[in-house]
Scaffold this active site. Structure first.
Site, mmCIF file in Angstrom:
data_model
loop_
_atom_site.group_PDB
_atom_site.id
_atom_site.type_symbol
_atom_site.label_atom_id
_atom_site.label_comp_id
_atom_site.label_asym_id
_atom_site.label_seq_id
_atom_site.Cartn_x
_atom_site.Cartn_y
_atom_site.Cartn_z
ATOM 1 N N ASN A 51 0.840 -1.199 0.000
ATOM 2 C CA ASN A 51 0.000 0.000 0.000
ATOM 3 C C ASN A 51 0.880 1.255 0.000
ATOM 4 O OD1 ASN A 51 -2.378 1.478 0.025
ATOM 5 N ND2 ASN A 51 -3.171 0.528 1.893
ATOM 6 N N PHE A 52 0.250 2.395 -0.231
ATOM 7 C CA PHE A 52 0.891 3.718 -0.138
ATOM 8 C C PHE A 52 2.082 3.892 -1.091
ATOM 9 C CE2 PHE A 52 -0.988 2.906 4.135
ATOM 10 C CZ PHE A 52 -2.035 3.820 4.032
ATOM 11 N N LEU A 53 2.014 3.247 -2.255
ATOM 12 C CA LEU A 53 3.007 3.525 -3.297
ATOM 13 C C LEU A 53 2.790 4.957 -3.784
ATOM 14 C CD1 LEU A 53 5.114 2.901 -5.515
ATOM 15 C CD2 LEU A 53 3.267 1.872 -6.848
ATOM 16 N N THR A 112 -4.302 -3.391 -3.995
ATOM 17 C CA THR A 112 -5.436 -2.828 -4.733
ATOM 18 C C THR A 112 -4.970 -1.555 -5.417
ATOM 19 O OG1 THR A 112 -6.144 -1.553 -2.803
ATOM 20 C CG2 THR A 112 -7.207 -3.687 -3.137
ATOM 21 N N LEU A 123 -6.915 -0.795 3.430
ATOM 22 C CA LEU A 123 -7.012 0.601 3.845
ATOM 23 C C LEU A 123 -6.636 1.546 2.704
ATOM 24 C CD1 LEU A 123 -5.365 0.157 7.332
ATOM 25 C CD2 LEU A 123 -7.800 0.344 6.797
HETATM 26 S S1 NHW Z 1 -2.660 2.115 -5.459
HETATM 27 C C1 NHW Z 1 -2.060 3.754 -5.266
HETATM 28 C C2 NHW Z 1 -0.892 4.051 -6.154
HETATM 29 N N1 NHW Z 1 -0.466 5.418 -5.933
HETATM 30 C C3 NHW Z 1 -0.982 6.491 -6.552
HETATM 31 O O1 NHW Z 1 -1.830 6.367 -7.400
HETATM 32 C C4 NHW Z 1 -0.449 7.840 -6.109
HETATM 33 C C5 NHW Z 1 -0.306 8.825 -7.236
HETATM 34 N N2 NHW Z 1 0.521 8.278 -8.282
HETATM 35 C C6 NHW Z 1 1.858 8.048 -8.166
HETATM 36 O O2 NHW Z 1 2.464 8.289 -7.142
HETATM 37 C C7 NHW Z 1 -2.295 1.377 -3.826
HETATM 38 C C8 NHW Z 1 2.571 7.445 -9.387
HETATM 39 O O3 NHW Z 1 1.802 7.735 -10.522
HETATM 40 C C9 NHW Z 1 2.786 5.920 -9.267
HETATM 41 C C10 NHW Z 1 3.411 5.409 -10.564
HETATM 42 C C11 NHW Z 1 3.733 5.622 -8.116
HETATM 43 C C12 NHW Z 1 1.478 5.164 -9.061
HETATM 44 N N3 NHW Z 1 0.448 -0.129 -9.007
HETATM 45 O O4 NHW Z 1 7.476 5.092 -12.274
HETATM 46 P P1 NHW Z 1 6.636 5.006 -13.484
HETATM 47 C C13 NHW Z 1 -0.913 0.817 -3.821
HETATM 48 O O5 NHW Z 1 -0.038 1.427 -3.228
HETATM 49 C C14 NHW Z 1 3.029 0.898 -13.358
HETATM 50 C C15 NHW Z 1 1.358 -0.878 -9.684
HETATM 51 O O6 NHW Z 1 7.238 5.558 -14.732
HETATM 52 P P2 NHW Z 1 4.796 6.857 -12.243
HETATM 53 C C16 NHW Z 1 -0.647 -0.505 -4.509
HETATM 54 C C17 NHW Z 1 2.667 1.233 -14.789
HETATM 55 O O7 NHW Z 1 1.700 0.307 -15.269
HETATM 56 N N4 NHW Z 1 1.956 -0.481 -10.833
HETATM 57 O O8 NHW Z 1 5.184 5.654 -13.267
HETATM 58 C C18 NHW Z 1 0.710 -0.569 -5.173
HETATM 59 C C19 NHW Z 1 4.016 1.126 -15.467
HETATM 60 O O9 NHW Z 1 4.346 -0.244 -15.658
HETATM 61 P P3 NHW Z 1 4.196 -0.903 -17.128
HETATM 62 C C20 NHW Z 1 1.628 0.743 -11.298
HETATM 63 O O10 NHW Z 1 3.488 7.377 -12.692
HETATM 64 C C21 NHW Z 1 0.965 -1.934 -5.762
HETATM 65 C C22 NHW Z 1 4.972 1.650 -14.402
HETATM 66 O O11 NHW Z 1 4.255 1.562 -13.140
HETATM 67 C C23 NHW Z 1 0.694 1.563 -10.645
HETATM 68 O O12 NHW Z 1 5.906 7.793 -12.109
HETATM 69 C C24 NHW Z 1 2.348 -2.087 -6.360
HETATM 70 C C25 NHW Z 1 5.350 3.086 -14.670
HETATM 71 O O13 NHW Z 1 6.255 3.475 -13.686
HETATM 72 C C26 NHW Z 1 0.109 1.082 -9.460
HETATM 73 N N5 NHW Z 1 -0.792 1.787 -8.755
HETATM 74 O O14 NHW Z 1 4.569 6.098 -10.844
HETATM 75 C C27 NHW Z 1 2.603 -3.478 -6.890
HETATM 76 N N6 NHW Z 1 0.595 2.704 -11.339
HETATM 77 O O15 NHW Z 1 4.400 -2.370 -16.951
HETATM 78 C C28 NHW Z 1 3.035 -4.432 -5.788
HETATM 79 C C29 NHW Z 1 1.407 2.591 -12.387
HETATM 80 O O16 NHW Z 1 2.786 -0.570 -17.572
HETATM 81 C C30 NHW Z 1 3.399 -5.804 -6.360
HETATM 82 N N7 NHW Z 1 2.040 1.408 -12.402
HETATM 83 O O17 NHW Z 1 5.218 -0.278 -17.997
HETATM 84 C C31 NHW Z 1 3.813 -6.789 -5.276
HETATM 85 C C32 NHW Z 1 5.221 -6.488 -4.735
HETATM 86 C C33 NHW Z 1 5.591 -7.365 -3.536
HETATM 87 C C34 NHW Z 1 5.792 -8.848 -3.914
HETATM 88 C C35 NHW Z 1 6.258 -9.691 -2.734
HETATM 89 C C36 NHW Z 1 6.314 -11.186 -2.964
HETATM 90 C C1 EN5 Z 2 -5.289 1.574 -1.908
HETATM 91 N N1 EN5 Z 2 -5.627 0.686 -0.823
HETATM 92 O O1 EN5 Z 2 -11.676 7.782 -7.800
HETATM 93 C C2 EN5 Z 2 -6.430 2.438 -2.332
HETATM 94 N N2 EN5 Z 2 -12.814 8.046 -5.912
HETATM 95 O O2 EN5 Z 2 -16.008 6.655 -6.823
HETATM 96 C C3 EN5 Z 2 -5.980 3.472 -3.319
HETATM 97 N N3 EN5 Z 2 -15.797 9.807 -6.747
HETATM 98 O O3 EN5 Z 2 -14.851 9.436 -4.761
HETATM 99 C C4 EN5 Z 2 -6.828 3.516 -4.537
HETATM 100 N N4 EN5 Z 2 -14.495 13.121 -10.352
HETATM 101 O O4 EN5 Z 2 -18.247 9.595 -7.681
HETATM 102 C C5 EN5 Z 2 -7.981 4.467 -4.403
HETATM 103 N N5 EN5 Z 2 -19.109 11.240 -6.446
HETATM 104 C C6 EN5 Z 2 -8.764 4.578 -5.666
HETATM 105 C C7 EN5 Z 2 -9.877 5.591 -5.570
HETATM 106 C C8 EN5 Z 2 -9.487 6.911 -6.129
HETATM 107 C C9 EN5 Z 2 -10.421 8.015 -5.766
HETATM 108 C C10 EN5 Z 2 -11.684 7.936 -6.600
HETATM 109 C C11 EN5 Z 2 -14.111 8.030 -6.547
HETATM 110 C C12 EN5 Z 2 -14.761 6.695 -6.284
HETATM 111 C C13 EN5 Z 2 -14.955 9.169 -5.938
HETATM 112 C C14 EN5 Z 2 -16.737 10.806 -6.262
HETATM 113 C C15 EN5 Z 2 -16.320 12.213 -6.591
HETATM 114 C C16 EN5 Z 2 -16.174 12.433 -8.076
HETATM 115 C C17 EN5 Z 2 -15.739 13.838 -8.378
HETATM 116 C C18 EN5 Z 2 -15.513 13.981 -9.855
HETATM 117 C C19 EN5 Z 2 -18.106 10.498 -6.878
HETATM 118 C C20 EN5 Z 2 -20.470 11.033 -6.824
HETATM 119 C C21 EN5 Z 2 -21.263 10.657 -5.567
HETATM 120 C C22 EN5 Z 2 -22.716 11.018 -5.695
HETATM 121 C C23 EN5 Z 2 -23.385 10.946 -4.333
HETATM 122 C C24 EN5 Z 2 -24.807 11.363 -4.458
HETATM 123 C C25 EN5 Z 2 -25.549 10.531 -5.468
HETATM 124 C C26 EN5 Z 2 -24.865 10.502 -6.812
HETATM 125 C C27 EN5 Z 2 -23.420 10.105 -6.677
#
Ligand code: NHW
Ligand code: EN5
Length: 412
Positions: A134-136, A170, A412
């Site tokens: 989590n929290f990547l 997730t 979470l």
């Molecule tokens: S999901 C929340 C993820 N975080 C965010 O969305 C925060 C905002 N975004 C960022 O910080 C909960 C960046 O955009 C991140 C990507 C860091 C997302 N999971 O560095 P690059 C979690 O924490 C792939 C996995 O250039 P970036 C779960 C993407 O498909 N992979 O991208 C985490 C591409 O690969 P591809 C993800 O935008 C689970 C590559 O990353 C992903 O600067 C992790 C691009 O990298 C995501 N959410 O950084 C996996 N988003 O193959 C755990 C993008 O397509 C696996 N990518 O080229 C298990 C490990 C442990 C095993 C132990 C046995």
């Molecule tokens: C790792 N463990 O997209 C978890 N949230 O629907 C990390 N939308 O809140 C991954 N865009 O629909 C988290 N309002 C992934 C979730 C990322 C955050 C996200 C969505 C989920 C969300 C809201 C706001 C949208 C704003 C415009 C939304 C509508 C609710 C409304 C209530 C009243 C009746 C009609 C619908």
């Protein structure tokens, strides 16, 4: 596409994981696992975050509050509180080496993070040890530099060396290959506030007054015997929840210690500190038999509203674990009453909206209790594990990503 994920032990899209035998995808040969960390980009270094150190949690909170998950059009950004992070990162079995940070060498500023916590899950009645990822998060200025694959490889390496070969995670991102895909549902508690912040809109066919009336809730809970969960309810809740979770294709198995941590953290604090509370848990005690018949919990995350200039926040309660002793056909009524009470309690605790995913038995109450689907989805993934076919009759409603009812894990 998926240049990185193609190289990892995860199922390809369109492979039918429900038909092939369940189990690990790849057997890891420890001789081939590097004993030291992977090299980082020039000017950056590996570090760890100690969740029990207030200063370090502060640094992590600073990174996440500015760079973590946003909705699709950046209306808001999740803002996990420092006390939430301490809670989430100190579950039993936690190790500092699995809370990995990247720092800029010169300034020592934290610019990226990934966390892992050990857990046990049941997949079609097989218990497997996993790491929950989590929290990547990567600082916005360091995006698209392939740093995410590096963080993932590094935490994978550290898990392999500790004899953990599977993971669960997730994400809103679509990756190869989800074991379940769940829509988010939202139940407004303070509709006006949601409307003002852009979280929900006034339907053209309605008025503000009608929307407010639609989401009105009673001021007191309705289920007889419902009360805050106490420490001496732990054994009963452990038993109840364990039994309830068994029938999902994928579900967690908690020890008593894990459950204590997950349900009580922050609950020992005084009432005045309730703004710092992260998790709420309630039980239903049968007034005659004194048995615990039901249980429900939710946790708190604020979201920062990004659209306006004000420092506005949306306070969101997320449905966490729940359980009931009732089974069909009474389960539906029972669970509806229980979750409706959770809505009432969350409203009293001044939450603006109550979120739930389309998983577990949530289809039994979502429509009825006026939840509406949101614009986001959450996909569930397993790393290095093929789900395989269901083994018992109960789970014959085999897990497939179009039918998320088989998912029993809440992250979470
Ligand atoms: S999901 C929340 C993820 N975080 C965010 O969305 C925060 C905002 N975004 C960022 O910080 C909960 C960046 O955009 C991140 C990507 C860091 C997302 N999971 O560095 P690059 C979690 O924490 C792939 C996995 O250039 P970036 C779960 C993407 O498909 N992979 O991208 C985490 C591409 O690969 P591809 C993800 O935008 C689970 C590559 O990353 C992903 O600067 C992790 C691009 O990298 C995501 N959410 O950084 C996996 N988003 O193959 C755990 C993008 O397509 C696996 N990518 O080229 C298990 C490990 C442990 C095993 C132990 C046995
Ligand atoms: C790792 N463990 O997209 C978890 N949230 O629907 C990390 N939308 O809140 C991954 N865009 O629909 C988290 N309002 C992934 C979730 C990322 C955050 C996200 C969505 C989920 C969300 C809201 C706001 C949208 C704003 C415009 C939304 C509508 C609710 C409304 C209530 C009243 C009746 C009609 C619908």
């Amino acid at each position: 596409s998926y240049k990185f994920w193609k190289t990892q032990p995860v199922p390809k899209f369109n492979e039918d994981g429900g038909k092939t035998k369940g189990g690990p995808i790849k057997v890891i040969n420890l001789d081939e696992v590097p004993k030291g960390p992977y090299p980082l980009l020039d000017g950056f270094e590996w570090g760890t975050i100690d969740p029990e150190d207030e200063k370090e949690v502060g640094e992590l909170h600073e990174l996440l509050s500015n760079h973590y998950v946003e909705d699709d059009d950046s209306t808001f950004r999740l803002n996990y509180s420092p006390v939430f992070l301490r809670w989430a990162l100190t579950a039993p079995g936690w190790q500092k080496q699995w809370h990995i940070g990247v720092r800029a060498s010169a300034s020592q500023k934290l610019v990226a993070f990934i966390s892992g916590l050990p857990a046990n899950i049941n997949v079609h009645a097989q218990t497997i040890k996993v790491i929950e990822i989590n929290f990547l998060c990567i600082h916005k200025r360091l995006r698209s530099k392939r740093l995410a694959p590096l963080l993932i490889r590094e935490i994978t390496r550290r898990c392999y060396l500790q004899d953990i070969y599977q993971a669960i995670y997730t994400a809103a991102a679509v990756l190869p290959t989800p074991v379940a895909s769940c829509r988010y549902y939202h139940r407004p508690l303070n509709w006006l506030k949601l409307c003002e912040s852009g979280f929900s809109h006034l339907p053209s066919s309605s008025t503000k007054a009608r929307q407010i009336a639609k989401y009105h809730l009673p001021s007191t809970t309705q289920t007889p015997g419902l009360r805050l969960m106490q420490a001496d309810d732990l054994d009963a809740v452990h038993e109840l929840l364990g039994r309830y979770l068994q029938r999902f294709d994928i579900s967690p198995t908690f020890s008593i210690d894990e459950l204590r941590h997950l349900l009580f953290f922050g609950a020992g604090q005084a009432k005045e500190a309730s703004s710092k509370r992260v998790v709420w848990a309630y039980v239903v005690e049968d007034l005659e038999t004194r048995k615990i018949t039901d249980f429900v919990s939710f946790y708190s995350i604020e979201s920062a509203v990004l659209s306006h200039s004000q420092n506005d926040v949306i306070r969101t309660a997320y449905l966490y674990y729940y359980a009931s002793t009732d089974s069909t056909p009474n389960l539906q009524q029972r669970v509806q009453g229980l979750i409706n009470d959770a809505l009432i309690l969350a409203k009293k605790a001044r939450f603006d909206v109550f979120n739930a995913l389309q998983l577990q038995d949530n289809d039994l109450f979502l429509e009825k209790l006026r939840f509406s689907p949101g614009d986001g989805r959450l996909h569930y993934y397993l790393f290095n594990y093929q789900v395989g076919p269901a083994v018992n009759e109960d789970a014959s409603d085999c897990l497939d990503s179009q039918r998320p009812g088989g998912m029993g894990v809440v992250m979470l």
